[in-house]
Scaffold this motif. Structure first.
Motif, short mmCIF file in Angstrom:
data_model
loop_
_atom_site.label_atom_id
_atom_site.label_comp_id
_atom_site.label_asym_id
_atom_site.label_seq_id
_atom_site.Cartn_x
_atom_site.Cartn_y
_atom_site.Cartn_z
N ALA A 538 0.82 -1.22 0.00
CA ALA A 538 0.00 0.00 0.00
C ALA A 538 0.85 1.27 0.00
O ALA A 538 0.51 2.25 -0.67
N ALA A 539 1.97 1.27 0.74
CA ALA A 539 2.81 2.47 0.80
C ALA A 539 3.39 2.79 -0.57
O ALA A 539 3.45 3.96 -0.98
N LEU A 540 3.83 1.76 -1.30
CA LEU A 540 4.38 1.98 -2.64
C LEU A 540 3.30 2.50 -3.58
O LEU A 540 3.53 3.43 -4.37
N ALA A 541 2.12 1.90 -3.50
CA ALA A 541 1.03 2.30 -4.40
C ALA A 541 0.57 3.73 -4.11
O ALA A 541 0.37 4.53 -5.03
N VAL A 542 0.41 4.05 -2.82
CA VAL A 542 -0.04 5.40 -2.46
C VAL A 542 0.97 6.44 -2.92
O VAL A 542 0.61 7.46 -3.52
N GLY A 543 2.26 6.20 -2.65
CA GLY A 543 3.29 7.15 -3.07
C GLY A 543 3.32 7.34 -4.57
O GLY A 543 3.44 8.47 -5.08
N ALA A 544 3.20 6.23 -5.32
CA ALA A 544 3.25 6.31 -6.78
C ALA A 544 2.05 7.09 -7.32
O ALA A 544 2.19 7.96 -8.20
N VAL A 545 0.86 6.78 -6.81
CA VAL A 545 -0.35 7.48 -7.27
C VAL A 545 -0.29 8.95 -6.90
O VAL A 545 -0.58 9.83 -7.73
N HIS A 546 0.09 9.24 -5.67
CA HIS A 546 0.16 10.63 -5.19
C HIS A 546 1.07 11.47 -6.07
O HIS A 546 0.69 12.55 -6.54
N HIS A 547 2.28 10.97 -6.35
CA HIS A 547 3.22 11.77 -7.13
C HIS A 547 2.88 11.81 -8.61
O HIS A 547 3.15 12.81 -9.28
N ARG A 548 2.27 10.75 -9.13
CA ARG A 548 1.81 10.81 -10.52
C ARG A 548 0.76 11.91 -10.67
O ARG A 548 0.78 12.69 -11.63
N LEU A 549 -0.16 11.98 -9.72
CA LEU A 549 -1.22 12.98 -9.81
C LEU A 549 -0.69 14.39 -9.58
O LEU A 549 -1.21 15.35 -10.15
N ILE A 550 0.35 14.53 -8.75
CA ILE A 550 0.98 15.84 -8.59
C ILE A 550 1.62 16.27 -9.91
O ILE A 550 1.45 17.41 -10.36
N GLU A 551 2.36 15.35 -10.53
CA GLU A 551 3.04 15.68 -11.79
C GLU A 551 2.07 16.09 -12.88
O GLU A 551 2.37 16.96 -13.71
N THR A 552 0.89 15.48 -12.88
CA THR A 552 -0.09 15.77 -13.93
C THR A 552 -1.08 16.86 -13.52
O THR A 552 -2.00 17.18 -14.28
N GLY A 553 -0.89 17.44 -12.32
CA GLY A 553 -1.76 18.53 -11.88
C GLY A 553 -3.15 18.09 -11.48
O GLY A 553 -4.08 18.90 -11.45
N LEU A 554 -3.31 16.79 -11.12
CA LEU A 554 -4.63 16.25 -10.82
C LEU A 554 -4.84 15.92 -9.34
O LEU A 554 -5.95 15.54 -8.95
N ARG A 555 -3.79 16.05 -8.52
CA ARG A 555 -3.87 15.52 -7.16
C ARG A 555 -5.01 16.13 -6.35
O ARG A 555 -5.68 15.42 -5.58
N CYS A 556 -5.24 17.41 -6.49
CA CYS A 556 -6.25 18.06 -5.65
C CYS A 556 -7.66 17.92 -6.19
O CYS A 556 -8.61 18.47 -5.62
N ASP A 557 -7.80 17.17 -7.29
CA ASP A 557 -9.14 16.88 -7.82
C ASP A 557 -9.69 15.58 -7.26
O ASP A 557 -10.79 15.16 -7.65
N CYS A 558 -8.94 14.92 -6.38
CA CYS A 558 -9.37 13.61 -5.89
C CYS A 558 -8.85 13.35 -4.49
O CYS A 558 -8.06 14.13 -3.95
N ASN A 559 -9.31 12.25 -3.90
CA ASN A 559 -8.81 11.76 -2.61
C ASN A 559 -8.33 10.33 -2.79
O ASN A 559 -8.87 9.58 -3.59
N ILE A 560 -7.30 9.97 -2.02
CA ILE A 560 -6.77 8.61 -2.06
C ILE A 560 -7.21 7.90 -0.78
O ILE A 560 -6.75 8.23 0.32
#
Length: 609
Positions: A538-560
């Protein structure tokens, strides 16, 4: 420093000394400055070639923003007061004069900011290039000298024409960095006594919110938890806390925008700030009493800034604004209480909710999960059982004599490879149970919006009292049928032939596609284990998803949201939240607790435990 001359840095942040700067423009450039102008204090590389390159780059960005360069002035300095360490790192110090004729004041300020930031990005490889200040409102003189030597190092400060209505002084005492010229305080708008312990997370979230920002803000902390607070003021803080996390001290902050002089303290008030008003018209605020000599009979008023309080002085109107004045202004800007009542949703479980959400695992199925996710007998008996029996963590000895995970001969959980970052000595222990007035674990679900706009739609968020979710609340979230809370389930279990790296990348791809498709709640789950499949941690998946969404400017449009068997103690939750999880549902921990009751190892009601 041992040389007796190199300090951790000190400096002055002051309202722009207009008469002095106009005199310098006439003297050095034979120019009369217009009403709207700015001066930047710049640290340049000692290498003349790199300094020339930095000036050229800065000039290019000024022109690109439609600003007019008046000229560069070399700031006179007396290096005899510096110690060896400060001399070795001494930059070239120059001032750049810029005008913005034909521009509105606000537009001028925005263009100054854009020119500075673009120059900083372009010159990122030049570590000596640093913009101390670049504003039409204020200016900074600072460096690695002792406070007593500041005025001698900068002869400008002894010029009688250098007059100002606001002066912020700070002497830095570094505990975790080596002395550097750029790290001397004050910074562009403020100085702080103490530390912002959440700064890494605050910076990361600022980066995630970059596409939603239109301004800058230093938010207050969890003041809405005070039971005696005015309801309208409580609504203001609750509304604003929905879209930005707290910046956590302990810290006392002094700042100025060139018009207002302001001091505010953290929620605990652990840094002193005392003020005194005297008959000569001075208002002095400092962390120590007696920073300047005044006679007792000259004192008009005195006091201190308390926990979570603020003091502001408007040099244009002469007003002194205390906490109540500022609170009254803020809470009346919009109908925050009405917006929260209409749009906010609090996710709560009821006292008679005796539904686990699904059937508990039988003994054989539970053993499969415990083996897959490394739940040992020791963890079951000595960590989870005390939680069920007493509702609190097990008491253990201080220290940890197990090998560091990276050196261990056993297979260790990825959580074990991380350690907390915090000041272990200076801060008192606080928690949301005993310090409820100043601390909260509340978190919100729903897409974030620009924190510098305030509309009714900003209140359309679901509020959780804690990021650790109970079975009843988890079921409420999963069944939530409300616009703006669309869900996407992403399975963390992957085919063993795929490989971990490819699996994690695929999970990030799924998350990005889901957010682009309008999904707001991303549920990362490792529940569906099966033969031939392996769970991505879970830690690897959360970190990967979080940073992918930051890079694409989408992180604040969703919750993990993380439904995981891997999280069983506070450190596990801390890692997941630190890596970007909004909330965590530790389903296997609840399954083990249920089994402890069924086997008689723990006495009590299944749903109370």
């Amino acid at each position: 420093n041992a040389d007796g001359k190199t300090g951790d840095g000190c400096g002055l942040l002051m309202q722009k000394p207009d008469a002095f700067l106009r005199a310098m423009a006439r003297q050095h450039f034979d120019a009369e400055l217009p009403a709207l102008y700015a001066v930047g204090m710049i640290f340049l590389n000692q290498d003349p070639i790199r300094a020339d390159a930095a000036r050229a780059c800065f000039n290019e960005q000024l022109a690109a923003q439609g600003l007019t360069l008046v000229g560069w002035r070399e700031v006179p300095v007396d290096t005899s007061v510096l110690g060896r360490l400060a001399l070795e790192r001494l930059p070239r110090i120059e001032q750049v004069f810029v005008t913005g004729e034909g521009l509105a004041e606000r537009d001028f300020g925005i263009r100054l900011f854009m020119a500075r930031r673009l120059a900083e990005v372009a010159l990122a490889d030049d570590k000596q290039f640093y913009v101390c200040s670049f504003s039409d409102k204020d200016i900074i003189y600072k460096g690695l000298m002792m406070p007593a030597d500041l005025a001698q190092f900068y002869p400008d400060l002894g010029d009688e024409r250098l007059a100002t209505a606001i002066c912020v002084f700070h002497q830095r005492f570094s505990t975790n960095t080596m002395p550097q010229w750029p790290l001397a305080q004050p910074f562009r708008f403020l100085a702080h006594n103490g530390e912002i312990n959440t700064i890494t997370g605050n910076r990361n979230w600022a980066q995630a919110r970059r596409l939603k920002f239109a301004n800058e803000l230093l938010p207050d902390l969890q003041r809405q938890n005070m039971e005696t607070m005015d309801p309208d003021l409580r609504a203001f803080y609750e509304y604003n806390s929905m879209h930005m996390e707290a910046w956590d001290g302990p810290a006392g902050v002094v700042l100025t925008d060139g018009r207002h002089a302001i001091c505010l303290l953290d929620r605990n008030g652990l840094r002193p700030a005392r003020w005194v008003t005297t008959t000569n018209g001075y208002i002095t605020l400092a962390s120590e009493v007696g920073v300047w000599d005044y006679k007792p009979e000259d004192v008009i008023a005195k006091g201190r800034v308390g926990p979570g309080q603020i003091l502001a002085v408007d040099t244009h109107t002469g007003q002194i604004l205390h906490t109540d004045d500022i609170d009254s202004h803020l809470k009346s800007q919009h109908p925050y209480k009405k917006w929260l009542r209409q749009y906010a949703l609090r996710i709560q479980s009821t006292l008679d909710d005796n539904d686990h959400g699904s059937a508990f695992y039988d003994a054989d199925q539970l053993k499969q999960y415990m083996k897959m996710f490394q739940v040992t007998f020791e963890e079951r008996d000595q960590v989870l059982r005390p939680l069920a029996e007493q509702g609190q963590e097990a008491v253990g000895s201080m220290g940890d004599d197990t090998p560091m995970a990276v050196l261990s001969r056993r297979v260790r959980s990825p959580y074990d490879y991380f350690r907390q970052q915090f000041a272990q000595v200076t801060n008192p222990p606080i928690d949301p149970l005993r310090e409820a007035i100043v601390m909260s674990l509340e978190t919100c679900l729903g897409a974030e919006r620009n924190v510098f706009e305030e509309t009714a739609d900003h209140a359309n968020r679901a509020i959780l009292t804690t990021p650790v979710i109970s079975p009843a609340k988890w079921r409420t979230i999963i069944d939530l049928d409300r616009p703006g809370f669309e869900r996407q389930l992403i399975d963390l279990n992957y085919d063993e032939s795929l490989g971990l790296e490819a699996a994690v990348r695929a999970i990030a791809d799924q998350a990005e596609a889901a957010v682009r498709d309008g999904k707001v709640l991303l549920v990362l789950s490792d529940r569906q284990i099966a033969p031939g499949k392996l769970p991505a941690h879970a830690a690897l998946a959360v970190g990967a998803v979080h940073h992918r969404l930051i890079e694409t400017g989408l992180r604040c449009d969703c919750n993990i949201l993380v439904e995981t068997a891997t999280a069983r103690d506070p450190h596990h939750f801390a890692v997941l939240i630190g890596f970007g999880a909004t909330a965590v549902y530790p389903f296997l921990a609840y399954e083990v607790l249920g089994d402890l009751i069924r086997t008689g190892e723990v006495l009590g009601d299944l749903y109370e435990v």
